[in-house]
Design a protein around this motif. Structure first.
Motif, mmCIF file in Angstrom:
data_model
loop_
_atom_site.group_PDB
_atom_site.id
_atom_site.type_symbol
_atom_site.label_atom_id
_atom_site.label_comp_id
_atom_site.label_asym_id
_atom_site.label_seq_id
_atom_site.Cartn_x
_atom_site.Cartn_y
_atom_site.Cartn_z
ATOM 1 N N HIS A 64 0.838 -1.193 0.000
ATOM 2 C CA HIS A 64 0.000 0.000 0.000
ATOM 3 C C HIS A 64 0.875 1.245 0.000
ATOM 4 O O HIS A 64 1.993 1.234 0.529
ATOM 5 C CB HIS A 64 -0.897 0.013 1.233
ATOM 6 N N PRO A 65 0.383 2.348 -0.553
ATOM 7 C CA PRO A 65 1.105 3.610 -0.436
ATOM 8 C C PRO A 65 1.344 3.964 1.034
ATOM 9 O O PRO A 65 0.566 3.586 1.910
ATOM 10 C CB PRO A 65 0.165 4.619 -1.106
ATOM 11 N N ILE A 66 2.428 4.675 1.290
ATOM 12 C CA ILE A 66 2.740 5.135 2.645
ATOM 13 C C ILE A 66 1.964 6.428 2.870
ATOM 14 O O ILE A 66 2.313 7.480 2.321
ATOM 15 C CB ILE A 66 4.259 5.355 2.803
ATOM 16 N N ASP A 67 0.918 6.349 3.683
ATOM 17 C CA ASP A 67 -0.032 7.457 3.829
ATOM 18 C C ASP A 67 0.467 8.476 4.852
ATOM 19 O O ASP A 67 -0.225 8.827 5.810
ATOM 20 C CB ASP A 67 -1.396 6.876 4.245
ATOM 21 N N TRP A 68 1.666 8.994 4.622
ATOM 22 C CA TRP A 68 2.331 9.803 5.645
ATOM 23 C C TRP A 68 1.819 11.237 5.740
ATOM 24 O O TRP A 68 2.126 11.944 6.710
ATOM 25 C CB TRP A 68 3.837 9.815 5.404
ATOM 26 N N THR A 69 1.007 11.676 4.790
ATOM 27 C CA THR A 69 0.423 13.012 4.887
ATOM 28 C C THR A 69 -0.920 13.001 5.613
ATOM 29 O O THR A 69 -1.495 14.059 5.866
ATOM 30 C CB THR A 69 0.242 13.621 3.485
ATOM 31 N N ASN A 70 -1.397 11.817 5.950
ATOM 32 C CA ASN A 70 -2.642 11.673 6.703
ATOM 33 C C ASN A 70 -2.342 11.881 8.190
ATOM 34 O O ASN A 70 -1.472 11.210 8.745
ATOM 35 C CB ASN A 70 -3.217 10.279 6.467
ATOM 36 N N LYS A 98 -3.656 10.794 10.711
ATOM 37 C CA LYS A 98 -3.798 9.538 11.451
ATOM 38 C C LYS A 98 -2.491 8.753 11.481
ATOM 39 O O LYS A 98 -2.245 7.966 12.400
ATOM 40 C CB LYS A 98 -4.901 8.689 10.818
ATOM 41 N N PHE A 99 -1.636 8.980 10.486
ATOM 42 C CA PHE A 99 -0.343 8.301 10.401
ATOM 43 C C PHE A 99 0.490 8.569 11.648
ATOM 44 O O PHE A 99 1.258 7.717 12.103
ATOM 45 C CB PHE A 99 0.400 8.785 9.148
ATOM 46 N N HIS A 145 7.103 -1.300 7.004
ATOM 47 C CA HIS A 145 6.477 0.015 6.888
ATOM 48 C C HIS A 145 5.745 0.415 8.163
ATOM 49 O O HIS A 145 5.550 1.621 8.415
ATOM 50 C CB HIS A 145 5.567 0.063 5.674
ATOM 51 N N ARG A 162 6.589 3.831 10.170
ATOM 52 C CA ARG A 162 5.598 4.735 10.764
ATOM 53 C C ARG A 162 5.973 5.072 12.212
ATOM 54 O O ARG A 162 5.881 6.229 12.633
ATOM 55 C CB ARG A 162 4.218 4.080 10.709
ATOM 56 N N ASN A 169 1.213 9.777 -6.592
ATOM 57 C CA ASN A 169 0.516 10.537 -7.629
ATOM 58 C C ASN A 169 1.435 11.433 -8.450
ATOM 59 O O ASN A 169 0.958 12.216 -9.272
ATOM 60 C CB ASN A 169 -0.592 11.392 -6.992
#
Length: 450
Positions: free
Chosen positions: A21-27, A29-30, A115, A119, A307
């Motif tokens: 999965h993409p690393i959702d580091w701008t969320n 919640k991360f 990953h 995090r 993206n």
């Protein structure tokens, strides 16, 4: 806590390839500590019920010792503060995800241990808990710029070789006095190749390759082992592949990623991307002599910035050197006129090359050399760039490398080395017999008689 039972599902038995999965580091919640610790507990419980990864690094033995020493003999008996001890031993080699874990996506348990550790490291960094020593050791661009000054590089090398200097490093930075530290060369790889910047050349395409490459010199090879980069240039141009270098270059970002400093990774990406993208637009492919740097552009940056068209473009045009040469060989564009046999080669496959899923390209190419037997070693060396030099981790790194050195000794090989020059040097340091590792590119140059 009810332990999830290990169903003995194997990677080989699965019909679906592992996905990430993409690393959702701008969320936001991360970086939510409560959510992170809930996920750590879930994953630690799965790992406790499986234990297939116990031999890979010291993160898993640390976890299992914590569980086995708890009152409940389960993860719920481990103090939450002790979770960090597991995180600190993970250096993101990725082998658990790529070679061992049966629960990676698309499995319903959706486990990506490296990953998750990333995090946790990112939260620790955001909370300001990163040690100054770790910030300094990961500042490869800063160290490299100083190393390019002849007087400074000479002084640093002298200090690093002296007992007094090593005691000082131990006391001030927590660098283990017995750990190998790199030497620095003021005549850097980029200085040696500066005449190639802006070079215009035509390449002969073969398969997906354009037949001309831009060498991403890497922080380490630029200042510590520039000869490996020169070996790459000699081998590629012997095969009719013109070589240039980027006009400017920043660290790929891997040292900062391993620290959890994701904004620094973004800054390095923003500096490198326009230059590399322009080279690709001009028809150049990109190669780098350190697997971690290639992996950064192939995997981590695309997952952090899914993206960005520029990142996807670089991902499609960056190669491991032996991957590139074997793609050329597939289309009849590799010289197999070798003049020097190598005998027995103990070849250590670097972790960050293995997880690129390109196959055993270095092994395949070296095996083309007549009267050469290549013995493959697939165990982590335990170095990680900085893990092995840190006072608190050095002894663990020496335990991790021991199976590798044992195999090298048993083989009695004529040559040994790794795709990762840092891993190769760590193996040589652990052998402590006066021998020196040789990068596979160096061996290939020897075989060609160049």
């Amino acid at each position: 806590m009810k332990r999830r039972t290990h169903d003995m599902t194997t990677r080989e038995g699965s019909l679906q390839a592992p996905t990430r999965h993409p690393i959702d580091w701008t969320n936001p919640k991360f970086f939510d500590a409560g959510d992170l610790f809930k996920e750590l507990e879930r994953v630690y419980d799965i790992c406790h019920g499986c234990r297939r990864c116990v031999s890979l690094c010291h993160a898993f033995p640390t976890l299992f010792d914590l569980v086995d020493g708890s009152d409940t003999l389960e993860v719920d008996g481990v103090a939450k503060e002790d979770y960090w001890r597991v995180v600190d031993h993970c250096y993101l080699c990725d082998l658990c995800f790529m070679t061992k874990c049966p629960y990676v996506p698309p499995h319903e348990w959706n486990l990506d241990f490296p990953h998750l550790m990333l995090r946790a490291k990112a939260l620790k960094h955001k909370q300001g808990k990163t040690r100054p020593r770790d910030k300094l050791l990961s500042n490869t661009d800063g160290i490299g710029s100083l190393a390019g000054i002849p007087v400074i590089s000479g002084v640093v090398n002298t200090v690093n070789r002296s007992g007094v200097g090593r005691k000082l490093l131990d006391a001030t930075l927590g660098v283990h006095p017995q750990a190998r530290v790199p030497e620095y060369h003021s005549n850097t790889l980029r200085k040696r190749l500066k005449g190639r910047v802006g070079r215009r050349s035509e390449g002969e395409a073969a398969g997906p390759t354009t037949g001309k490459v831009a060498l991403f010199t890497t922080c380490y090879n630029n200042v510590s082992e520039p000869d490996v980069g020169m070996d790459l240039v000699a081998v590629f141009e012997h095969n009719g592949i013109p070589v240039t270098i980027p006009s400017k270059e920043k660290c790929c970002g891997m040292p900062k990623l391993e620290l959890g400093n994701l904004k620094a990774v973004q800054k390095a990406k923003d500096a490198n991307l326009p230059i590399l993208e322009r080279l690709v637009d001009e028809g150049w492919d990109i190669v780098a002599p350190i697997p971690s740097c290639v992996l950064m552009f192939k995997q981590e940056l695309p997952l952090m910035f899914p993206n960005e068209d520029g990142i996807r473009k670089i991902k499609a045009h960056i190669y491991d050197p032996f991957e590139y040469l074997m793609l050329r060989h597939k289309h009849g564009k590799l010289s197999t006129e070798f003049t020097q046999p190598l005998g027995t080669v103990a070849y250590h496959a670097a972790c960050h090359q293995r997880v690129q899923n390109i196959g055993r390209k270095t092994h395949e190419l070296l095996s083309l050399i007549p009267d050469t037997k290549v013995e493959l070693i697939e165990r982590c060396s335990g170095h990680d760039g900085t893990y092995a030099v840190k006072k608190e981790f050095h002894e663990y790194s020496m335990k991790i490398v021991r199976p590798v050195t044992n195999q090298v000794k048993q083989l009695g090989a004529d040559h040994y080395g790794s795709d990762c020059p840092i891993a190769g040097q760590h193996i040589g340091h652990a052998l402590a017999d006066g021998s020196r590792p040789e990068h596979p590119l160096t061996l290939l140059r020897i075989a060609y008689g160049l």
